[in-house]
Scaffold this motif. Sequence first.
Motif, short mmCIF file in Angstrom:
data_model
loop_
_atom_site.label_atom_id
_atom_site.label_comp_id
_atom_site.label_asym_id
_atom_site.label_seq_id
_atom_site.Cartn_x
_atom_site.Cartn_y
_atom_site.Cartn_z
N THR A 111 0.21 -0.72 -4.49
CA THR A 111 0.98 -0.16 -5.59
C THR A 111 2.22 -0.99 -5.88
OG1 THR A 111 0.25 2.06 -4.97
CG2 THR A 111 2.18 1.92 -6.41
N PRO A 153 0.83 -1.21 0.00
CA PRO A 153 0.00 0.00 0.00
C PRO A 153 0.87 1.26 0.00
CG PRO A 153 -0.79 -1.59 1.60
CD PRO A 153 0.55 -2.08 1.15
N ASP A 154 0.46 2.26 -0.78
CA ASP A 154 1.17 3.53 -0.75
C ASP A 154 0.65 4.38 0.41
OD1 ASP A 154 -1.28 4.53 -1.53
OD2 ASP A 154 -0.64 5.13 -3.55
N ASP A 155 1.06 5.63 0.46
CA ASP A 155 0.66 6.50 1.57
C ASP A 155 -0.84 6.70 1.65
OD1 ASP A 155 3.31 6.75 2.26
OD2 ASP A 155 3.59 8.67 1.21
N SER A 156 -1.53 6.48 0.53
CA SER A 156 -2.98 6.63 0.50
C SER A 156 -3.71 5.31 0.73
CB SER A 156 -3.42 7.23 -0.84
OG SER A 156 -2.80 8.49 -1.05
N GLY A 157 -2.92 4.25 0.92
CA GLY A 157 -3.53 2.95 1.15
C GLY A 157 -3.82 2.16 -0.11
N VAL A 158 -3.38 2.68 -1.26
CA VAL A 158 -3.61 2.00 -2.53
C VAL A 158 -2.49 0.99 -2.78
CG1 VAL A 158 -3.83 2.26 -5.03
CG2 VAL A 158 -4.82 3.98 -3.49
#
Length: 320
Positions: free
Chosen positions: A84, A77-82
């Motif tokens: 990636t 997860p990236d910083d936005s929770g997606v």
Amino acid sequence: MRIMAALLSALTIFGFGGCRGKPPLAPVTGGVTDKTDRKAPKVIESKDISDYYAAFLLSGEWSQGNKNVFYTFAVKPDDSGVLTATESVTGTSAPADKELLDALQAIIDECKLAEWNGEYRITAGLPPEYQPSTLTVNYASGEKLTFTLNNEPSWEWSRATYLAFANWFAARGIDALTPPEAVVGTVDNVALTLRDPENDSIRDYGIWSEPDAEGRRMFCRFIGREKTEAPITDEQAFFAGVNEILTHYDLRRYDTHSSLYGYEQTEEDWETMSADLELTFWFEDDSQMNVYTSVPKEIDALRPLVGELIDYFDAQLAGN
């Protein structure tokens, strides 16, 4: 000329396994640091990857301008929770999906990477290309696959993993990881040998005779012991025709100088190689491309190119 065969795997960024909570052992120069978790399971039931991390060096230029470098792949997860997918050397990044995760799991299964689970064994003082390589994969089930070993620049699992990411990114319009195209210069000479072991026959094409009285190079064809030759009356036009045929084919998997050479060959393929097909192109810049194989599936894949060249050579000989 053994480089390897093909396939690979993946991992995640949390934890290396073994000796949790203890400080890392200081590496002994020339010695082996072994922190292997002997209790790590060798079977992972889950196929549902939640995050993944892999770092390894591949021998050759796999991405444009990057030769013999360590690639770091991650799916997390990236910083936005997606969720990636990223690669650090090229700065490549895109939202991950099930297609990529399934491809990575297929490599893990095909290469039987779970059998390495828990291994942490590195030797100090090795050359840069053999520095530690790591794979860590976390699963939705809570299971974990992880190992850290001295890198092998031609590992099947790492080659396969790289291509899985490269192809997945390319399908989304991101070509930073796509292996470089074969560099095809201006052809200055060519030689072709095609053997048919079943019929005990052989065809040879190339420039093997002395120039004629006018200094023109002689192009030759041997079918068995029967020789046909003719002077090349217009070298620029003759080799331009060869160049035109060559540029329609991607020979990276068959060119012995390419990082992709031998990718799909098996151990049995290597053991039976005796060069039923030999194809060499020389270029004006003194570089050359070599194709050398007896692997039936490779010869079949190359038949369109070989057929075009033979038709072209035979027409040139007939025209003279």
